[in-house]
Design an enzyme around this catalytic site. Structure first.
Site, PDB file in Angstrom:
ATOM      1  N   CYS A 110      -0.953  -9.841  -8.795  1.00 61.71           N
ATOM      2  CA  CYS A 110      -1.817  -8.882  -9.485  1.00 61.71           C
ATOM      3  C   CYS A 110      -2.411  -9.445 -10.761  1.00 61.71           C
ATOM      4  CB  CYS A 110      -1.055  -7.595  -9.764  1.00 61.71           C
ATOM      5  SG  CYS A 110       0.452  -7.836 -10.729  1.00 61.71           S
TER       6      CYS A 110
ATOM      7  N   GLU B  53       1.658   0.524 -12.169  1.00 64.38           N
ATOM      8  CA  GLU B  53       1.044  -0.803 -12.254  1.00 64.38           C
ATOM      9  C   GLU B  53       0.238  -0.971 -10.983  1.00 64.38           C
ATOM     10  OE1 GLU B  53      -0.042  -4.104 -11.309  1.00 64.38           O
ATOM     11  OE2 GLU B  53       2.046  -4.731 -11.088  1.00 64.38           O
ATOM     12  N   LEU B  54      -1.086  -0.925 -11.121  1.00 63.78           N
ATOM     13  CA  LEU B  54      -1.951  -0.749  -9.963  1.00 63.78           C
ATOM     14  C   LEU B  54      -2.867  -1.948  -9.702  1.00 63.78           C
ATOM     15  CD1 LEU B  54      -2.915   2.988 -10.577  1.00 63.78           C
ATOM     16  CD2 LEU B  54      -0.976   2.055  -9.297  1.00 63.78           C
TER      17      LEU B  54
ATOM     18  N   GLY C 193       1.665  -0.859  -7.038  1.00 66.05           N
ATOM     19  CA  GLY C 193       0.923  -0.723  -5.796  1.00 66.05           C
ATOM     20  C   GLY C 193      -0.574  -0.644  -6.054  1.00 66.05           C
ATOM     21  N   SER C 194      -1.274   0.024  -5.165  1.00 70.14           N
ATOM     22  CA  SER C 194      -2.730   0.075  -5.212  1.00 70.14           C
ATOM     23  C   SER C 194      -3.219   1.307  -5.965  1.00 70.14           C
ATOM     24  CB  SER C 194      -3.302   0.107  -3.795  1.00 70.14           C
ATOM     25  OG  SER C 194      -2.975   1.336  -3.159  1.00 70.14           O
TER      26      SER C 194
ATOM     27  N   GLU D 223     -10.620  -6.279  -6.140  1.00 72.42           N
ATOM     28  CA  GLU D 223      -9.516  -7.222  -6.312  1.00 72.42           C
ATOM     29  C   GLU D 223      -9.333  -8.025  -5.019  1.00 72.42           C
ATOM     30  OE1 GLU D 223      -4.859  -7.290  -7.789  1.00 72.42           O
ATOM     31  OE2 GLU D 223      -5.709  -5.442  -6.978  1.00 72.42           O
TER      32      GLU D 223
ATOM     33  N   TRP E 101       4.721  -5.462  -1.589  1.00 72.10           N
ATOM     34  CA  TRP E 101       5.322  -6.506  -0.764  1.00 72.10           C
ATOM     35  C   TRP E 101       5.115  -7.909  -1.316  1.00 72.10           C
ATOM     36  CZ3 TRP E 101       1.025  -9.247  -0.099  1.00 72.10           C
ATOM     37  CH2 TRP E 101      -0.199  -8.571   0.024  1.00 72.10           C
ATOM     38  N   ASN E 102       4.294  -8.080  -2.360  1.00 74.55           N
ATOM     39  CA  ASN E 102       3.959  -9.447  -2.765  1.00 74.55           C
ATOM     40  C   ASN E 102       5.071 -10.148  -3.533  1.00 74.55           C
ATOM     41  OD1 ASN E 102       3.302  -7.507  -4.784  1.00 74.55           O
ATOM     42  ND2 ASN E 102       2.003  -8.986  -5.849  1.00 74.55           N
TER      43      ASN E 102
END
Length: 478
Positions: free
Chosen positions: A283, A246-247, A224-225, A380, A147-148
């Protein structure tokens, strides 16, 4: 501005009528609703993606590029309306939202050119025998985004998928999905055939499970996470779909003691700009600032001067520098990290504390004297927290910079090229900035190592992510 599912050629509500509320982070109020896709909807979108791929895989590369080029132009034409929706559902300042829509258009335009460059190669063989390698689209893609960055992240997946002949089912974050809908509408209006580009909103665990457990899906991509990434890897075991993950990260930034006062000021400008963009919900944001002893106090003073001048407010206000966090749980997590660090002995230079009033605001916060064991230095933060730490020599700084399980991005500010080269060699990450914090670009591969994931999107490296290499060998006679 669409607010429905796109399945094949049709925008539509969920088949059972269920919806999900969308909130304005600046007020906490409901500002829209989107469908909560049913299992029947998910089955329909899988069928649509399969049909779309059967057609699009054979489209001329120039035709694929033309769709992306027209879509890029449409995004720029609609940028003001899309940016307003982006700010309303995600919270970032309107100037940042406009820039993000332009960034999405850049992704479309760059991959429009790449569509005709999916080169293979001819192999040297013996007379009467020919061998070559060709790149073929991997197949229908399931794409999950955070969502960022509601425009940039979907664009980073939509553009190469369309360019290289895949169909795609885009699953944007349910907190901010309408921006992605606008991107998909631009591709549809630009001439993408039915079923090539599809969009689903709904309960993330249920949606991801239903899509990935289908043999239709040939490729998975996630921003995401780490926990979500692990779950998608587990789900992919049945059909062994390749993944691009991409975490997130926990980026170190080193400030070396060869900088004079003017250079320290420029470094402080860059750090504050990068750290507090999108309220720190980035991120690749520098989230652990290591400053060499000789310049530490001057750098801290320069940072505090700039951070205390930042204006916090609703993203729709053009005078706002830092908007709200995207949701209530993110603000709670940020507040907990700050409170724990202070309890462990950190000093608050500015900020800290949840303000009263509506919305999910948290002030830009600078912490010094953060002890090495603080959770803030291993988790993070993904929020407007800037911890500044001392280090002695370069060996010490590099050791501490690498003391996390993430490896997405890292930065160094120095006027000494030899020291810069040493830092570059000593950082085990996917992206490095030297005297620069803007790393994301359509032409550059984006991704990390270790818990930050694997695979790359952006740049020519996307060819590996969205195509497969097929080796062909022929002989003239039997």
């Amino acid at each position: 501005m669409p607010d429905e599912l796109l399945i094949g050629e049709a925008w539509r509500a969920a088949s059972d009528g269920r919806t999900i509320d969308i909130h304005d982070p600046a007020t906490g109020q409901v500002v829209g609703r989107v469908p909560d896709a049913s299992d029947a909807d998910l089955d329909d979108v899988l069928a649509a993606a399969a049909a779309g791929f059967a057609t699009w895989r054979h489209a001329a590369p120039a035709d694929r590029g033309a769709v992306l080029d027209r879509a890029a132009a449409l995004l720029l034409d609609r940028a003001e309306a899309i940016a307003a929706v982006l700010t309303e559902e995600q919270g970032k300042p309107i100037a940042e939202a406009r820039a993000e829509v332009r960034q999405a258009a850049e992704q479309f335009r760059w991959f429009a050119g790449e569509a005709v460059r999916s080169y293979g190669r001819v192999l040297a063989t013996e007379p009467g025998r020919r061998s070559w390698v060709e790149r073929r689209p991997v197949g229908p893609v399931a794409a999950f985004t955070a969502w960022n960055f509601p425009a940039a992240l979907p664009a980073r997946k939509l553009a190469p998928a369309v360019a290289y002949g895949c169909s795609i089912v885009l699953c944007p974050a349910v907190e901010a999905p309408r921006t992605a809908m606008a991107l998909v509408a631009a591709l549809q209006d630009a001439g993408a055939p039915d079923g090539v580009v599809n969009l689903i909103t709904g309960d993330p665990p249920r949606v991801s499970r239903r899509l990935i457990e289908s043999p239709v899906i040939a490729k998975i991509t996630l921003t995401g996470s780490v926990p979500v990434g692990r779950e998608l890897v587990r789900l992919s075991a049945t059909h062994l779909q390749p993944l691009t993950l991409e975490l997130g990260g926990h980026a170190p930034l080193l400030v070396l003691d060869d900088l004079d006062d003017a250079a320290l000021g420029r470094a402080a400008d860059a750090v504050v700009r990068a750290k507090f963009r999108n309220a720190g919900q980035v991120c690749i944001s520098p989230s652990r600032i290591f400053v060499q002893d000789a310049v530490h106090d001057r750098f801290v003073a320069a940072v505090l001067e700039r951070v205390t001048a930042l204006r916090v407010g609703p993203g729709a206000d053009p005078d706002t520098d830092v908007g709200p966090l995207a949701n209530a749980r993110r603000r709670a997590a940020v507040a907990e990290l700050v409170d724990k660090a202070v309890a462990d002995g950190a000093t608050v230079g500015c900020g800290g504390g949840v303000p009263g009033g509506p919305g999910w605001f948290y002030p830009p916060t600078v912490l010094t004297d953060v002890p090495d064991g603080a959770a803030l230095l291993t988790e993070e933060p993904f929020g407007p927290i800037l911890p500044i730490l001392r280090f002695a020599d370069l060996d010490d700084g590099l050791a501490r910079a690498g003391d996390v399980p993430y490896g997405l991005a890292a930065y160094v500010f120095t006027s000494d090229l030899a020291r810069a080269d040493r830092v570059i060699a000593g950082l085990d990450v996917g992206m490095i900035g030297v005297n620069e914090t803007a790393l994301a670009a359509a032409a550059s591969p984006f991704g990390g190592v270790h818990l930050s994931g694997y695979g790359r999107e952006g740049g020519t490296e996307s060819l590996e992510a969205y195509t497969v290499a097929t080796a062909v060998t022929t002989r003239g006679t039997v």
